[in-house]
Scaffold this motif. Structure first.
Motif, PDB file in Angstrom:
ATOM      1  N   ARG A 149       0.814  -1.204   0.000  1.00  0.00           N
ATOM      2  CA  ARG A 149       0.000   0.000   0.000  1.00  0.00           C
ATOM      3  C   ARG A 149       0.857   1.267   0.000  1.00  0.00           C
ATOM      4  O   ARG A 149       0.445   2.305  -0.469  1.00  0.00           O
ATOM      5  CB  ARG A 149      -0.924   0.028   1.226  1.00  0.00           C
ATOM      6  CG  ARG A 149      -1.899  -1.110   1.255  1.00  0.00           C
ATOM      7  CD  ARG A 149      -2.936  -0.947   0.160  1.00  0.00           C
ATOM      8  NE  ARG A 149      -3.872  -2.040   0.196  1.00  0.00           N
ATOM      9  CZ  ARG A 149      -4.190  -2.760  -0.854  1.00  0.00           C
ATOM     10  NH1 ARG A 149      -3.668  -2.513  -2.018  1.00  0.00           N
ATOM     11  NH2 ARG A 149      -5.057  -3.742  -0.764  1.00  0.00           N
ATOM     12  N   ASP A 150       2.054   1.174   0.574  1.00  0.00           N
ATOM     13  CA  ASP A 150       2.960   2.313   0.643  1.00  0.00           C
ATOM     14  C   ASP A 150       4.296   1.945   0.012  1.00  0.00           C
ATOM     15  O   ASP A 150       4.671   0.774  -0.029  1.00  0.00           O
ATOM     16  CB  ASP A 150       3.207   2.721   2.102  1.00  0.00           C
ATOM     17  CG  ASP A 150       1.935   3.175   2.784  1.00  0.00           C
ATOM     18  OD1 ASP A 150       1.121   3.852   2.125  1.00  0.00           O
ATOM     19  OD2 ASP A 150       1.756   2.843   3.969  1.00  0.00           O
ATOM     20  N   VAL A 151       5.002   2.958  -0.438  1.00  0.00           N
ATOM     21  CA  VAL A 151       6.342   2.743  -0.964  1.00  0.00           C
ATOM     22  C   VAL A 151       7.281   2.517   0.215  1.00  0.00           C
ATOM     23  O   VAL A 151       7.316   3.326   1.142  1.00  0.00           O
ATOM     24  CB  VAL A 151       6.803   3.964  -1.797  1.00  0.00           C
ATOM     25  CG1 VAL A 151       8.221   3.770  -2.294  1.00  0.00           C
ATOM     26  CG2 VAL A 151       5.850   4.205  -2.948  1.00  0.00           C
ATOM     27  N   PRO A 152       8.041   1.417   0.208  1.00  0.00           N
ATOM     28  CA  PRO A 152       8.936   1.171   1.338  1.00  0.00           C
ATOM     29  C   PRO A 152      10.041   2.230   1.407  1.00  0.00           C
ATOM     30  O   PRO A 152      10.600   2.627   0.386  1.00  0.00           O
ATOM     31  CB  PRO A 152       9.518  -0.209   1.069  1.00  0.00           C
ATOM     32  CG  PRO A 152       9.098  -0.605  -0.286  1.00  0.00           C
ATOM     33  CD  PRO A 152       8.069   0.350  -0.758  1.00  0.00           C
ATOM     34  N   GLN A 153      10.329   2.681   2.606  1.00  0.00           N
ATOM     35  CA  GLN A 153      11.368   3.681   2.827  1.00  0.00           C
ATOM     36  C   GLN A 153      12.648   2.976   3.267  1.00  0.00           C
ATOM     37  O   GLN A 153      12.586   2.005   4.017  1.00  0.00           O
ATOM     38  CB  GLN A 153      10.932   4.678   3.907  1.00  0.00           C
ATOM     39  CG  GLN A 153       9.680   5.441   3.560  1.00  0.00           C
ATOM     40  CD  GLN A 153       9.892   6.352   2.361  1.00  0.00           C
ATOM     41  OE1 GLN A 153      10.947   6.934   2.194  1.00  0.00           O
ATOM     42  NE2 GLN A 153       8.887   6.437   1.515  1.00  0.00           N
ATOM     43  N   PRO A 154      13.801   3.465   2.821  1.00  0.00           N
ATOM     44  CA  PRO A 154      15.050   2.853   3.276  1.00  0.00           C
ATOM     45  C   PRO A 154      15.257   3.106   4.770  1.00  0.00           C
ATOM     46  O   PRO A 154      14.824   4.135   5.307  1.00  0.00           O
ATOM     47  CB  PRO A 154      16.122   3.542   2.444  1.00  0.00           C
ATOM     48  CG  PRO A 154      15.503   4.800   1.970  1.00  0.00           C
ATOM     49  CD  PRO A 154      14.022   4.554   1.897  1.00  0.00           C
ATOM     50  N   GLU A 155      15.892   2.152   5.413  1.00  0.00           N
ATOM     51  CA  GLU A 155      16.143   2.308   6.836  1.00  0.00           C
ATOM     52  C   GLU A 155      17.216   3.371   7.056  1.00  0.00           C
ATOM     53  O   GLU A 155      18.177   3.451   6.295  1.00  0.00           O
ATOM     54  CB  GLU A 155      16.579   0.977   7.441  1.00  0.00           C
ATOM     55  CG  GLU A 155      15.475  -0.057   7.387  1.00  0.00           C
ATOM     56  CD  GLU A 155      15.824  -1.270   8.214  1.00  0.00           C
ATOM     57  OE1 GLU A 155      16.667  -1.159   9.122  1.00  0.00           O
ATOM     58  OE2 GLU A 155      15.246  -2.319   7.937  1.00  0.00           O
ATOM     59  N   PRO A 156      17.065   4.205   8.080  1.00  0.00           N
ATOM     60  CA  PRO A 156      18.068   5.250   8.322  1.00  0.00           C
ATOM     61  C   PRO A 156      19.404   4.629   8.738  1.00  0.00           C
ATOM     62  O   PRO A 156      19.468   3.628   9.432  1.00  0.00           O
ATOM     63  CB  PRO A 156      17.467   6.070   9.454  1.00  0.00           C
ATOM     64  CG  PRO A 156      16.441   5.197  10.090  1.00  0.00           C
ATOM     65  CD  PRO A 156      15.996   4.228   9.038  1.00  0.00           C
ATOM     66  N   THR A 157      20.451   5.270   8.280  1.00  0.00           N
ATOM     67  CA  THR A 157      21.793   4.802   8.638  1.00  0.00           C
ATOM     68  C   THR A 157      22.317   5.649   9.790  1.00  0.00           C
ATOM     69  O   THR A 157      21.897   6.795   9.992  1.00  0.00           O
ATOM     70  CB  THR A 157      22.755   4.913   7.452  1.00  0.00           C
ATOM     71  OG1 THR A 157      22.829   6.277   7.031  1.00  0.00           O
ATOM     72  CG2 THR A 157      22.289   4.056   6.296  1.00  0.00           C
TER      73      THR A 157
END
Length: 71
Positions: free
Chosen positions: A56-64
């Motif tokens: 349903r949503d665009v996956p966001q990259p995990e913060p580094t």
């Protein structure tokens, strides 16, 4: 984006024409058309059973933890 999609789709048309002609020559026109029909259905089923349908949503990259350095 429209230009990129057209470039990909229209760029593959000559390849599909050559492949379809070769298959029609090797195995016959009707079997080649059945193969194309089965391939188009297989592509639809591949998308139907993929995880893409449930997204349903665009996956966001995990913060580094490291800061990003830009120049």
């Amino acid at each position: 984006m429209n230009a990129a999609v057209r470039w990909v789709v229209w760029g593959t048309l000559p390849l599909g024409g050559v492949l379809g002609g070769a298959l029609g020559t090797l195995i016959g026109v009707r079997p080649a058309l059945w193969l194309a029909f089965i391939g188009s259905w297989a592509a639809g089923w591949f998308v139907f059973f993929s995880p893409l349908r449930r997204m349903r949503d665009v996956p966001q990259p995990e913060p580094t933890s490291e800061p990003v350095v830009t120049s």
